[in-house]
Design an enzyme around this catalytic site. Sequence first.
Site, PDB file in Angstrom:
ATOM      1  N   ASP A 119       6.194  -0.608  11.407  1.00 36.44           N
ATOM      2  CA  ASP A 119       5.534  -1.560  10.522  1.00 36.44           C
ATOM      3  C   ASP A 119       5.986  -1.276   9.089  1.00 36.44           C
ATOM      4  OD1 ASP A 119       3.884  -3.672   9.876  1.00 36.44           O
ATOM      5  OD2 ASP A 119       2.073  -2.452   9.731  1.00 36.44           O
ATOM      6  N   TYR A 121       6.028  -2.571   4.872  1.00 36.24           N
ATOM      7  CA  TYR A 121       4.982  -2.743   3.856  1.00 36.24           C
ATOM      8  C   TYR A 121       5.671  -3.459   2.711  1.00 36.24           C
ATOM      9  CZ  TYR A 121       1.120  -0.650   0.968  1.00 36.24           C
ATOM     10  OH  TYR A 121       0.024  -0.395   0.180  1.00 36.24           O
ATOM     11  N   HIS A 126       0.997  -7.710  -1.600  1.00 33.36           N
ATOM     12  CA  HIS A 126       0.069  -6.938  -0.760  1.00 33.36           C
ATOM     13  C   HIS A 126       0.015  -5.479  -1.213  1.00 33.36           C
ATOM     14  CE1 HIS A 126      -2.094  -5.416   2.716  1.00 33.36           C
ATOM     15  NE2 HIS A 126      -1.108  -4.581   2.973  1.00 33.36           N
ATOM     16  N   GLN A 233      -9.316   3.770   8.680  1.00 34.09           N
ATOM     17  CA  GLN A 233      -8.031   3.997   8.011  1.00 34.09           C
ATOM     18  C   GLN A 233      -8.207   4.805   6.720  1.00 34.09           C
ATOM     19  OE1 GLN A 233      -6.077   0.282   7.100  1.00 34.09           O
ATOM     20  NE2 GLN A 233      -4.376   1.240   6.025  1.00 34.09           N
ATOM     21  N   TYR A 237      -6.181   8.510   6.662  1.00 31.75           N
ATOM     22  CA  TYR A 237      -4.762   8.235   6.425  1.00 31.75           C
ATOM     23  C   TYR A 237      -4.035   9.238   5.538  1.00 31.75           C
ATOM     24  CZ  TYR A 237      -4.506   6.350   1.644  1.00 31.75           C
ATOM     25  OH  TYR A 237      -4.477   6.214   0.291  1.00 31.75           O
TER      26      TYR A 237
END
Lengths: 409, 409
Positions: A119, A121, A126, A233, A237
């Site tokens: 994934d 980013y 965002h 998360q 994280y």
Amino acid sequence: MTTWVHVPQNSDFTIYNLPFGIFSADGKNPRAGMAIGEQIVDLSVLAKANLLAVEPRYFLQSTLNDFIALGKPITNKVRLEVQKLLMEEDSPLKSRPDAFMPQEKATMHLPVQIGDYTDFYSSLEHATNVGKMFRDPENALLPNWKHLPVGYHGRASSIVVSGTDIYRPKGQVLPKGAEVPVFKPSGRLDFELEMAFIVGKETQLGESIPVDKASNYIFGMVLFNDWSARDIQKWEYVPLGPFLGKSFASSISPWIVTLEALEPFKVSGPEQDPEVLPYLKIEGAHNYDIDLEVTLAPEQSDPQTICRSNFKYMYWNMAQQLAHHTINGCNVKVGDMMASGTISGKDNTAYGSLLELSWGGTKTIQLTNGQTRTFLEDNDTITLRGVAERDFIKVGFGEVSGKILPAKN
Amino acid sequence: MTTWVHVPQNSDFTIYNLPFGIFSADGKNPRAGMAIGEQIVDLSVLAKANLLAVEPRYFLQSTLNDFIALGKPITNKVRLEVQKLLMEEDSPLKSRPDAFMPQEKATMHLPVQIGDYTDFYSSLEHATNVGKMFRDPENALLPNWKHLPVGYHGRASSIVVSGTDIYRPKGQVLPKGAEVPVFKPSGRLDFELEMAFIVGKETQLGESIPVDKASNYIFGMVLFNDWSARDIQKWEYVPLGPFLGKSFASSISPWIVTLEALEPFKVSGPEQDPEVLPYLKIEGAHNYDIDLEVTLAPEQSDPQTICRSNFKYMYWNMAQQLAHHTINGCNVKVGDMMASGTISGKDNTAYGSLLELSWGGTKTIQLTNGQTRTFLEDNDTITLRGVAERDFIKVGFGEVSGKILPAKN
């Protein structure tokens, strides 16, 4: 281009599209098909009738991996062969109703066996939004962000196809002001609007994919919902990245739209400043103009659009992502999936997650049924859609949909 | 227990061990075998002779996944059947030289197809050392560390079997004092001494493995070298964790030692304070007393021991790792691999990485050939070994070895 198959005006699956997927009747004998209008073309039937350049066994499997691994010269040829069969007046398919199944009668399956899932980013908006909320509003982007496409390895086993229900995950969360975590169902369950590409050609360990050759290694794309439990998360994280806050499920759309079908929709991406290192430098248009939309439907209520974004906003493009991923010699395999990261636009109606839409839970989102949301409630359904349109050419992705079920006891 | 097969005094592969692996002659027709002394028992030959509870086809594959998926009642039975055949005086194997191949003549392969690979971070000493060097010496451990086994998803495609050469990775690094990264071969290439377990039983999405049932889901263990490029890692890892600094390669030992063979070596782990949440609470002895050793051999020099550690030091045990991994409903599959994280002990001779042994490159390690090291040089070979011994029972892992080749152009 026109086809003799009925394609409704609003269909994503035009003669320009022809995406690949795995379908079945009642879950039995999954096999490869191609979407056209409201129908699925059964590729195994076409191959058995010697209408395609490929043997039937490639289409009689529960994943497309072996077919994709044949390489673009073959897979593109098959797509064009079917296109011709769906266009020509004297097509042998006209007398073969067994070559078609209505989509509404089919069960769709995961189209590929996913080896590794990564994934990225790669949306500036965002990453900036998240940095403002979680870290420092004045220095929202970390120093590496504009020098490399930040990414992480995700969990492949829990990627599911559209329509699969999602249990609300449980886990450790740190209540506000507390020093010790508690165990509970996530209270900040979110979606993430993403797209993902599927690797179509393998590399060997030690090999790197040059950025200007990357498109040869990309078979096609799907819509991707990276479900996220923000409270889990946030506590877990540091320092090694997202883990259980993401690994409970990700959902994808069932039809793989080929990179070739998306060719007409190439556009230039945002200017990259500072200049990137040579291994990431690529000339020309490598973003894609794909309109994206997210709807939220509470139980027994109509779906309501809560976000409109576009894949063209991505700061880092797929060629750069793949070049970066392999610059250290990491090998890729056919079926590997690489997601974009949340695709947010500048405007706050283009934010691709509830985390951003509700600004960390501080703003409520008003729904037309009178309810409000900050994060997802049980029995909410989230649906992502994506469509590219230009000069009467339309190529859509269908949808990826998932409903939140209450946490399991 | 004694076997009629010759087992040298120093052999890891005693009659108590009997690990499973995939071997071939010259890379052709890989198949399943079991190690005893200096030999490999060809399980496909035994199955064809109707000596085992399992059909030959399970042993005529290039991975053990399908065999492992048969479940512990079957796989344990097969191991005990072979053990009996290797012990009994009138064993039919005595007249079957075709059932054996000398290990020195065999090529060993990856024993399983690895679906997902997870790397934990479960050594208190390692996490503390890294925290001291990279973050704050006074607050080396982050607040979550003693509440949950921190872990992250790693790259499965680049896991290779012992003996595979490793190219020095290239990537972005930030020179000291600089604000802009440069692209170069890693200058701080490291090993990490780890062990990994292999999942033997799948779960469904939404399901969690109770901590006291976790051992039913663990087939066995291997040695694991999580090669790391510290300079690449340092620049890239915020905020989403390690990526290209790790994904260029990880190496494993070829023989999977079953959890059953390790049963005699169970010991209690370190006391966990603060108390863990109920889903992580487990009574009894769930660590394993396995002596670990790392040697470094420069080109044309003898290997030299640079670290002695023990798997029993782990703060979080495997049962807790698996319970935590699935508490959010994340599903696991047969062949998934979960590594421990670097296994460091208290003493600085028990540090499981050059990062710690050279304390971030500030101390040189003196080699007997007159050279020194802080990180790995081209053509260095790193070998990890692991052996458990108690009351005349010995169960060893063999070794995982890898040589660093210069970066590819």
